[in-house]
Scaffold this active site. Sequence first.
Site, short mmCIF file in Angstrom:
data_model
loop_
_atom_site.label_atom_id
_atom_site.label_comp_id
_atom_site.label_asym_id
_atom_site.label_seq_id
_atom_site.Cartn_x
_atom_site.Cartn_y
_atom_site.Cartn_z
N HIS A 97 0.64 -1.29 -0.04
CA HIS A 97 -0.10 -0.10 -0.12
C HIS A 97 0.91 1.22 -0.01
O HIS A 97 0.49 2.26 -0.83
CB HIS A 97 -1.04 -0.05 1.23
CG HIS A 97 -1.98 -1.17 1.25
ND1 HIS A 97 -2.81 -1.52 2.11
CD2 HIS A 97 -2.06 -1.99 0.19
CE1 HIS A 97 -3.48 -2.32 2.11
NE2 HIS A 97 -3.24 -2.83 0.77
N HIS A 255 -9.27 -1.83 -5.41
CA HIS A 255 -8.14 -2.20 -4.35
C HIS A 255 -7.14 -3.11 -5.13
O HIS A 255 -6.00 -3.04 -4.59
CB HIS A 255 -8.73 -2.57 -3.21
CG HIS A 255 -7.61 -2.96 -2.02
ND1 HIS A 255 -7.09 -2.12 -1.39
CD2 HIS A 255 -6.91 -3.89 -1.79
CE1 HIS A 255 -6.03 -2.55 -0.45
NE2 HIS A 255 -6.02 -3.65 -0.91
N ASP A 259 -3.10 -2.62 -5.07
CA ASP A 259 -2.11 -3.65 -4.61
C ASP A 259 -1.36 -4.05 -5.96
O ASP A 259 0.07 -4.38 -5.80
CB ASP A 259 -2.63 -5.13 -4.61
CG ASP A 259 -3.49 -5.25 -3.07
OD1 ASP A 259 -3.09 -4.09 -2.27
OD2 ASP A 259 -4.11 -5.86 -2.61
N HIS A 282 -0.98 -11.14 -5.13
CA HIS A 282 0.28 -10.60 -4.87
C HIS A 282 1.38 -11.84 -5.47
O HIS A 282 2.20 -11.39 -6.01
CB HIS A 282 0.60 -10.71 -3.13
CG HIS A 282 -0.10 -9.47 -2.70
ND1 HIS A 282 -0.08 -8.30 -3.10
CD2 HIS A 282 -1.17 -9.29 -1.79
CE1 HIS A 282 -0.71 -7.29 -2.29
NE2 HIS A 282 -1.58 -8.13 -1.55
#
Length: 301
Positions: A97, A255, A259, A282
């Site tokens: 973030h 969001h 990321d 991720h």
Amino acid sequence: MSLPTTLDSSPKPKKVTTLGNNQKTLAKAATISGLGLFTGKKVQMTLRPAEENTGIRFQRVDLEGKPILPAQVQFVRGTPRCTVLGKDEVFVQTVEHVLAALSAYEIDNLLIEIDGPEIPICDGSAQPFVDLIEEVGFGYQKGSKKVYHLTSPVFWSQGDVHIVALPSDEFRISYTLNYPNSALLRAQFHTISMSEENFKMEIAPCRTFSLYEETVPLIEQGLIKGGSLENAVIIKGDAILNPEGLRFPDEMVRHKILDLIGDLSLVGYSFFGHVIAIRSGHFSNTAFSKELLNHIMMESS
């Protein structure tokens, strides 16, 4: 075991594209504190201006020798629902973030001091970091900023997760989210041309999210010690459990873009390209970042 305080093993490309603008850092130091989402530990983090050509680096000031970890994909240690940088016993987690905010504001050089193992989750978005950056302003440096222009596609694919970067005259991200088993989520799509203003208005306020059925077991196992409705959007069936609701109807896909921006910054070099991602997280983001770095190095040789 501590790391040397000047650790940088990133490869250096032979050819660069130089823009007219200069490198940036912050005008002065800025501090923020809060809990880690996974560790539940209270931490204080200070963003300090850094010399040109030093890049973004994390420093664990609570450890002997105050070791430094460069924000580079070579140091990705794991991706357990966040991105963890580490070497040996030294690590910093949930870096995505704050890195997204720094990337969006084109901060080239910064030392991020932290007195614990995890970046504070704050409200689950990048907005607190944007506020911090705008509060202290920028320091413009003499060194020229270097940006790489992709001339051929780069892709990473595994199962139903796909990421591709196409040549473009801008940095754009398009993301497709797909949760077929969630009555509320199902599928969402968003695309954004990256700029400070677009990031601030469309992406930065968007919070991390999770399905209720996935979150409860993790809390019971002690894997999420700092989570609450104050720092994450929780979805149960066709309902949002947060009393204030959503900040955007498609806050979740936004969001995911947040990321992805943070994870892509670990390439270590700014680039122009259109990144198209389908269901990435991720692990895939950082795996793609490694492919992208290798591609940039080959194109620049």
